[in-house]
Design an enzyme around this catalytic site. Structure first.
Site, PDB file in Angstrom:
ATOM      1  N   GLY A   1       8.355  -8.973  -1.063  1.00 20.52           N
ATOM      2  CA  GLY A   1       7.537  -9.784  -0.110  1.00 20.52           C
ATOM      3  C   GLY A   1       7.658 -11.198  -0.717  1.00 20.52           C
TER       4      GLY A   1
ATOM      5  N   LYS B   1      17.739  -3.791  -0.361  1.00 17.14           N
ATOM      6  CA  LYS B   1      17.250  -5.410  -0.038  1.00 17.14           C
ATOM      7  C   LYS B   1      17.729  -6.244  -0.873  1.00 17.14           C
ATOM      8  CE  LYS B   1      12.640  -5.136   2.575  1.00 17.14           C
ATOM      9  NZ  LYS B   1      11.590  -5.395   2.403  1.00 17.14           N
TER      10      LYS B   1
ATOM     11  N   LYS C   1      -9.472  -4.514   2.866  1.00 14.03           N
ATOM     12  CA  LYS C   1      -9.240  -4.704   1.382  1.00 14.03           C
ATOM     13  C   LYS C   1     -10.513  -4.334   0.866  1.00 14.03           C
ATOM     14  CE  LYS C   1      -6.004  -8.716   1.833  1.00 14.03           C
ATOM     15  NZ  LYS C   1      -4.859  -8.208   1.240  1.00 14.03           N
TER      16      LYS C   1
ATOM     17  N   GLY D   1       5.479  -4.019  -3.673  1.00 13.36           N
ATOM     18  CA  GLY D   1       5.684  -5.128  -2.686  1.00 13.36           C
ATOM     19  C   GLY D   1       6.376  -6.329  -3.442  1.00 13.36           C
ATOM     20  N   ALA D   2       7.234  -5.901  -4.201  1.00 14.49           N
ATOM     21  CA  ALA D   2       7.764  -7.108  -4.881  1.00 14.49           C
ATOM     22  C   ALA D   2       8.881  -7.686  -4.355  1.00 14.49           C
ATOM     23  CB  ALA D   2       8.705  -6.245  -6.359  1.00 14.49           C
TER      24      ALA D   2
END
Lengths: 327, 327
Positions: free
Chosen positions: B13, B42, B125, B10-11
């Site tokens: 985000g 992206k 989580k 998720g780098a």
């Protein structure tokens, strides 16, 4: 210093009596027992009353306000409710918060296991822990490993039968998975220290006597008794099969708490017999404090001492009033 | 000393980029990004690659063996998966264990809240944390409070609109419930310290910048901007109603992850706006280490500094590519 007022729930059970004894012997405590009206005549209770335990009567399922009244003025609540009563602690904890209880000891007192689907009993306890945390009630969780009293195998001669509840004759795999064991009588002695120790507030504590393995226990019993044991070797797949069957059975309609007993047994075997969860290293990883480090002067009863007592004919059986012997 | 190999999930985000920045600025890390094949183009990713981040391509839902290959040789995995992807971490953690990852940082990075029915997101989580503990994978859980970037109210003049995602114009009750706030950009700086700190292994850490209240933030913005704010005062009952409605709506058939967005928002308001969960004292009670005590030399961006930046026109908006502005 004024006595610490400790109220025990489940005082007449095996763990409860160990804790009552531990508190009474340690001194400095005013010990109360919360007793359901149905249980006021239990002989174990009369014995505790003779020794100074004060009875307060209330149903575990009473309305919160009634429970809070029963907990009025109490500093520490220690819950040792039965396996199938874990959920009753939700309201009891809320009542304890309302009553201003300074520390709540929920019913843990089992082996080390992570929550989330391994042991149903552990997960029932987790719901209580989560509730305690949500209402921000000061707490200590105390787990104790597996009792000597249900870990020692029967002798072929029958010499130990007077104090046996189960045959304890199974070895899973080769029986060498390490696990922590505790003499039931030491639990109360540990608890008497833990509940007034500021270091254990809002913490989990693992209080156990020794780490060995079922195979190690069998070897020790053979050495001390001079008898040759005949362990039943159980492959891991058998335990997995028992777990699957007991899970399926316990979840059948209609709900019946007694259906969970085989599940508890099978899942204990899975957790400590196969997964090797019940060891101090894993407890530390999970965030537990280690009672051996907290109390280096504590002298636990060794497994050898317990077996010597058994062989001498002076040990006391457990669950003698509740479970028929099944060997 | 060899570089620590850190892989980010998720780098691209908001949290992921803060962490990538924190690691790159701290030095001593070889930074990898696990990227879904669909996301390799992206623009945020190209920027990270220019700065030395190495891309490994793999779907989060790939088979465990494929995930384990993608994690080969990695020392630390940091997961910043999206809110609706929490469950994908179960397999990723298993793969990390197989790949010999030395520390797994699951996607926490939210406010302080106990599990067990208050916040759906927190409970998603918890399932991941329990799985990690069951497979005995070394881990650190890092929660961060509420971002400055989504806590600062809009000015009537519109002067701050260039960097606003939400109007942030609500005060629950009188708005004085204390809560911990953090500049998004400081999260990565904290994380770069925490993931290589032996004191934080198998622990929870609360890394935040300051404790204030929404009313305190409004007052600060008024003082620094000279403008008069018009907060919307929301009674607590309104939040409880929002929570009830959002819970009911999210659980309608068919399952749709986007139905949970209003639930996340309402339950955050419940937890930190009403219950007051998101404070250091409660984090400590729940067992968290406090990053302020771990790193007394850490100089966080103050809330005043952030507002001054906003007023100077030099702040950066967040979620600008994903969420339409809703004020």
């Amino acid at each position: 210093m004024a006595s610490v007022k400790v109220l025990l729930i489940g005082a007449t059970g095996e763990t409860g009596r160990s804790i009552a004894n531990g508190l009474l012997e340690a001194g400095g405590f005013e010990v109360y027992a919360l007793i359901r009206p149905a249980s006021v005549a239990k002989p174990q209770l009369l014995d505790l009353q003779k020794r100074g335990v004060i009875v307060r009567t209330c149903d575990l399922t009473a309305p919160e306000e009634e429970l809070a009244q029963a907990l009025a003025g109490i500093d520490v609540v220690i819950s040792c409710v039965g396996t199938t009563d874990q959920h009753t602690q939700i309201n009891i904890a809320t009542a304890a918060k309302a009553a201003g209880v300074k520390r709540f000891i929920p019913c843990a007192f089992i082996t080390i296991c992570a929550p989330g689907g391994i042991m149903y009993l552990r997960d029932e306890k987790e719901k209580v822990y989560n509730h305690i945390k949500q209402i921000k009630l000061p707490y200590t969780i105390i787990d104790v490993g597996w009792w000597y009293q249900i870990a020692t195998p029967r002798l072929p001669s029958g010499k130990l039968d007077y104090a046996m509840t189960l045959a304890n004759d199974e070895l899973i795999g080769d029986g060498t998975t390490p696990s922590a064991f505790t003499d039931l009588r030491d639990i109360g002695k540990y608890v008497a220290r833990i509940v007034v120790d500021p270091r254990t507030e809002n913490k989990m504590v693992f209080a156990y006597n020794t780490v060995t393995s079922p195979a190690g226990i069998f070897a020790l019993v053979e050495k001390l008794s001079g008898e040759k044991l005949e362990p039943k070797y159980i492959p891991e797949e058998t335990v997995h099969k028992r777990v699957a069957e007991a899970r399926a059975f316990s979840e059948t309609y209609p709900y019946d708490a007694t259906k969970f007993t085989p599940r508890y047994a099978a899942e204990y075997q899975l957790s400590w017999g196969i997964r090797g969860d019940n060891v101090p290293e894993y407890a530390k990883y999970l965030g537990y404090l280690d009672a051996k480090e907290l109390y280096p002067d504590f002298k636990p009863i060794t497994f050898e001492e317990y077996i010597q007592e058994l062989l001498a004919g002076t040990a006391t059986g457990i669950y003698t009033d509740r479970i028929s012997r099944i060997y």
